[in-house]
Motif scaffolding. Structure first.
Motif, PDB file in Angstrom:
ATOM      1  N   GLY A 116       3.345  12.025  15.832  1.00  0.00           N
ATOM      2  CA  GLY A 116       4.537  11.184  15.694  1.00  0.00           C
ATOM      3  C   GLY A 116       4.661  10.230  16.871  1.00  0.00           C
TER       4      GLY A 116
ATOM      5  N   VAL B 103      -4.216   6.789  14.780  1.00  0.00           N
ATOM      6  CA  VAL B 103      -3.076   5.888  14.508  1.00  0.00           C
ATOM      7  C   VAL B 103      -1.823   6.683  14.117  1.00  0.00           C
ATOM      8  N   GLY B 104      -1.892   8.002  14.274  1.00  0.00           N
ATOM      9  CA  GLY B 104      -0.678   8.798  14.127  1.00  0.00           C
ATOM     10  C   GLY B 104      -0.561   9.618  12.859  1.00  0.00           C
ATOM     11  N   TRP B 105      -1.640   9.681  12.076  1.00  0.00           N
ATOM     12  CA  TRP B 105      -1.568  10.542  10.881  1.00  0.00           C
ATOM     13  C   TRP B 105      -1.517  12.002  11.329  1.00  0.00           C
TER      14      TRP B 105
ATOM     15  N   ARG C  52      -0.825  15.308   6.667  1.00  0.00           N
ATOM     16  CA  ARG C  52      -1.067  14.118   5.848  1.00  0.00           C
ATOM     17  C   ARG C  52      -2.558  13.979   5.534  1.00  0.00           C
TER      18      ARG C  52
ATOM     19  N   ARG D  11       2.230   7.518  16.370  1.00  0.00           N
ATOM     20  CA  ARG D  11       2.607   6.702  15.219  1.00  0.00           C
ATOM     21  C   ARG D  11       3.688   5.680  15.598  1.00  0.00           C
TER      22      ARG D  11
ATOM     23  N   LEU E 104      -3.916   4.694  -1.765  1.00  0.00           N
ATOM     24  CA  LEU E 104      -5.034   4.996  -0.857  1.00  0.00           C
ATOM     25  C   LEU E 104      -5.908   6.116  -1.432  1.00  0.00           C
TER      26      LEU E 104
ATOM     27  N   LEU F  30      -7.687   7.752  11.548  1.00  0.00           N
ATOM     28  CA  LEU F  30      -6.379   8.049  10.947  1.00  0.00           C
ATOM     29  C   LEU F  30      -5.545   8.927  11.878  1.00  0.00           C
TER      30      LEU F  30
ATOM     31  N   SER G  24      -1.828  -1.759   7.131  1.00  0.00           N
ATOM     32  CA  SER G  24      -0.792  -0.965   6.432  1.00  0.00           C
ATOM     33  C   SER G  24      -0.954   0.526   6.680  1.00  0.00           C
ATOM     34  N   ILE G  25      -2.192   0.956   6.849  1.00  0.00           N
ATOM     35  CA  ILE G  25      -2.485   2.387   6.912  1.00  0.00           C
ATOM     36  C   ILE G  25      -1.708   3.080   8.045  1.00  0.00           C
ATOM     37  N   ALA G  26      -1.446   2.314   9.113  1.00  0.00           N
ATOM     38  CA  ALA G  26      -0.715   2.901  10.244  1.00  0.00           C
ATOM     39  C   ALA G  26       0.755   3.133   9.895  1.00  0.00           C
TER      40      ALA G  26
ATOM     41  N   MET H  44       0.846  -1.203   0.000  1.00  0.00           N
ATOM     42  CA  MET H  44       0.000   0.000   0.000  1.00  0.00           C
ATOM     43  C   MET H  44       0.881   1.253   0.000  1.00  0.00           C
ATOM     44  N   SER H  45       0.461   2.245  -0.773  1.00  0.00           N
ATOM     45  CA  SER H  45       1.155   3.539  -0.762  1.00  0.00           C
ATOM     46  C   SER H  45       0.096   4.629  -0.568  1.00  0.00           C
TER      47      SER H  45
ATOM     48  N   LEU I 246       1.845   4.213   6.838  1.00  0.00           N
ATOM     49  CA  LEU I 246       2.049   5.283   5.850  1.00  0.00           C
ATOM     50  C   LEU I 246       2.635   6.488   6.580  1.00  0.00           C
ATOM     51  N   GLY I 247       3.612   7.098   5.968  1.00  0.00           N
ATOM     52  CA  GLY I 247       4.225   8.262   6.617  1.00  0.00           C
ATOM     53  C   GLY I 247       5.423   7.879   7.468  1.00  0.00           C
TER      54      GLY I 247
ATOM     55  N   ARG J  57       7.150   0.663   0.343  1.00  0.00           N
ATOM     56  CA  ARG J  57       5.888  -0.008   0.053  1.00  0.00           C
ATOM     57  C   ARG J  57       6.016  -1.525   0.308  1.00  0.00           C
TER      58      ARG J  57
END
Lengths: 372, 238
Positions: free
Chosen positions: B93, A282-284, A288, B96, A6, A279, B119-121, A1-2, B123-124, B129
């Motif tokens: 951060g 979970v740290g976004w 972002r 995360r 998404l 989101l 996976s979403i957690a 996933m990138s 990203l960043g 990938r």
């Protein structure tokens, strides 16, 4: 996933919402593209006459609504010819006439035979008309071919059947689609003895065109000189109106499109409170999340731009075939059309997405996750 | 573990990796009318598994939000995984990379499959990938859901969803796992599966677990139980 995956997935997984938003963008793009092409075509048609005379600049009456209705005199022509640095000045009288359905706006040019050469007219077939001939005309090579008329044939113009004594070439598409008359009989028919519409001026070699233009404008407050489309815009009020209408309609289309997009995205934001809260939890980062909303908006913008260009072409082809615009509208589809479409789509969606993106970013995660 | 030994352990709690030190935490809502935390003091050692119990409104969820840097206490001192949360500049951060969160309502994204939800957690983060994909596969295998990676939440049971949520919480290898009623909406079989996952996790690597629960049976599985009443620690029980 990138992140890109998404963004695309989010757009694709909400097909109806994304589709309707893209349609709103497309309608804005279509309006801007169609109006742009129409006004550009009308401007080109209106300014085309200036490019016929192979001149360094053109002189017209100041402040006219339509440059074709500029009214000058042979005295003013003589005065211009006397200005230092003027090598030649040709005076022409202009009018327009509907010949048939396919030729609804043919430009008629009254000109002295002696001025034909300085005006850039080359006889391709036949001969030039005589200065006092009341029933002789010359046809531009494109018009002659279009109408299927050859030298020796006749054409019904100015309420009379005229003999075509020559076919000419100016090296200019617009000029080659005109009918030329000897000036004096044409002035008589127009009931404008001594009247002219425009003066086409060439300057002496080595002389600065700008200096001569200034001298001409100083010679009379009623005169304006034109050497570019921008100058034409200053001289012709219709052109100014077309440009202003185009700008206003573009602004409105962008504003209405942006409101549609904002409306759709705010509704989607309410639906997605929980998602954004998760989101963030979970740290976004806020940045972002804004990038996600903007990324989705940009994907929709590209879809809307493509759809809008297609719809714009359809709209143009409908307009082209309207009886009132047939033959007048000669659209050209140039690269700027796509640039303008993309820019419009990006503007519409960026403005529309700004508020929802900021709202999403500033949601409290724990509050957002409580929403159902 | 005897009561004396536990006391010694608490005294030895550092403020470093995986440890939690909360001193005299106060948090009010509605302009001070509602006091959710009222001088709460708490210490959790690195690698410890602690359950937090207490009646509704005692401040359990508020405490979890503070520990996850989702909210900030009005006063007191709060060190989590070596970070001073009273002066934290980048709470995103922190969430995360330092803590993993599991909620009662799993909070998965319904339009993404299990693998994408994990996976979403990531990203960043600095992961590529490919690394994200491999890590998500690894975590789903760890929670026993390797075969479910392409199922979306509506196609899974409550227990399976909660295990995906645990996998997501562990994606960035946090030192601390914060679970707010993770078994609250599960049947007994699913509760066992979730608790087994947590057991397996602790055997695999040292991770501090703080779990809020209403279920005494679940609370008893922890190394230590902490009971909250009116925004304070009431009395530690074995």
């Amino acid at each position: 996933m990138s992140f890109g995956w998404l963004v695309r997935h989010n757009v694709w997984s909400k097909k109806v919402r994304s589709g309707l938003t893209a349609l709103a963008v497309a309608i804005g793009v279509m309006t801007v593209v169609a109006l742009g092409i129409v006004t550009d075509s009308l401007k080109t048609t209106a300014a085309g006459v200036l490019q016929v005379g192979a001149a360094d600049f053109t002189v017209a009456q100041k402040g006219v609504n339509d440059i074709l209705s500029s009214a000058l005199t042979e005295q003013q022509l003589a005065k211009v010819r006397g200005i230092d640095g003027v090598r030649s000045a040709t005076g022409v009288l202009l009018d327009t006439e509907r010949l048939d359905k396919a030729h609804p706006l043919v430009v008629e040019v009254g000109i002295k035979p002696v001025d034909l050469k300085p005006f850039g007219v080359q006889i391709a077939d036949g001969r030039a008309f005589r200065a006092d001939a009341e029933n002789e005309v010359m046809l531009g090579i494109h018009l002659a071919q279009d109408l299927g008329i050859k030298v020796g044939g006749t054409i019904h113009v100015t309420d009379k059947t005229m003999r075509v004594v020559g076919v000419f070439n100016t090296g200019n598409t617009f000029g080659d689609s005109t009918v030329m008359f000897p000036l004096a009989p044409f002035q008589a028919y127009q009931r404008q003895p001594g009247g002219l519409s425009l003066l086409f001026v060439k300057v002496d070699p080595g002389t600065k065109v700008s200096q001569v233009r200034s001298a001409v404008e100083r010679s009379s407050p009623l005169l304006v000189t034109i050497s570019s489309l921008i100058d034409f815009g200053r001289a012709d009020r219709s052109y100014q109106l077309i440009t202003a209408a185009d700008r206003a309609a573009t602004f409105l289309a962008i504003a209405v499109g942006a409101i549609f997009v904002m409306n759709a995205m705010v509704l989607s934001l309410v639906e997605r409170y929980r998602e954004f809260g998760i989101l963030r939890a979970v740290g976004w980062s806020r940045r972002r999340l804004i990038a996600l909303v903007f990324g989705e908006a940009m994907v929709i913008a590209f879809i809307g731009a493509a759809l809008g260009v297609g719809l714009g072409f359809v709209a143009i082809s409908i307009l082209e075939n309207l009886p009132s615009l047939e033959g007048v509208l000669k659209p050209t589809f140039e690269s700027w059309v796509f640039g303008r479409a993309l820019l419009t789509a990006i503007l519409v969606t960026a403005i529309g997405a700004l508020y929802p993106a900021l709202r999403a970013a500033h949601l409290s995660p724990q509050e957002a996750m409580r929403r159902e | 573990m005897s009561s004396q030994t536990r006391s010694e352990t608490r005294r030895e709690v550092s403020t470093g990796t995986g440890a939690i030190v909360a001193e005299n935490l106060v948090k009010s809502f509605d302009k001070g009318i509602v006091k959710a935390l009222d001088g709460l003091t708490l210490r959790v050692s690195a690698g410890e598994y602690v359950s937090i119990t207490g009646p509704s409104g005692c401040g359990k969820s508020t405490l979890m939000h503070m520990l996850a840097a989702l909210d900030r206490p009005d006063s007191g001192r709060l060190m989590v995984d070596g970070a001073d949360l009273m002066r934290l500049h980048d709470p995103d951060g922190f969430r995360r990379s330092r803590v993993g969160l599991v909620f009662q309502m799993h909070n998965l994204l319904a339009h993404l499959d299990a693998k994408a939800n994990v996976s979403i957690a990531m990203l960043g983060t600095s992961r590529t990938r490919r690394q994200i994909s491999e890590r998500a596969d690894e975590l789903l295998e760890m929670v026993g859901l390797a075969a479910f990676s392409h199922r979306r939440p509506p196609e899974m049971s409550g227990g399976e969803r909660q295990r995906v949520a645990i996998a997501r919480a562990l994606a960035n290898e946090p030192s601390i796992l914060l679970a707010d009623e993770p078994t609250g909406s599960l049947d007994s079989h699913s509760v066992d599966r979730v608790l087994n996952v947590l057991d397996d996790l602790r055997r695999e690597r040292p991770v501090t677990i703080v779990m809020v629960t209403h279920d005494d049976g679940v609370a008893m599985t922890a190394d230590r139980m902490i009971h909250l009443v009116d925004g304070r620690v009431s009395e530690p029980t074995a």
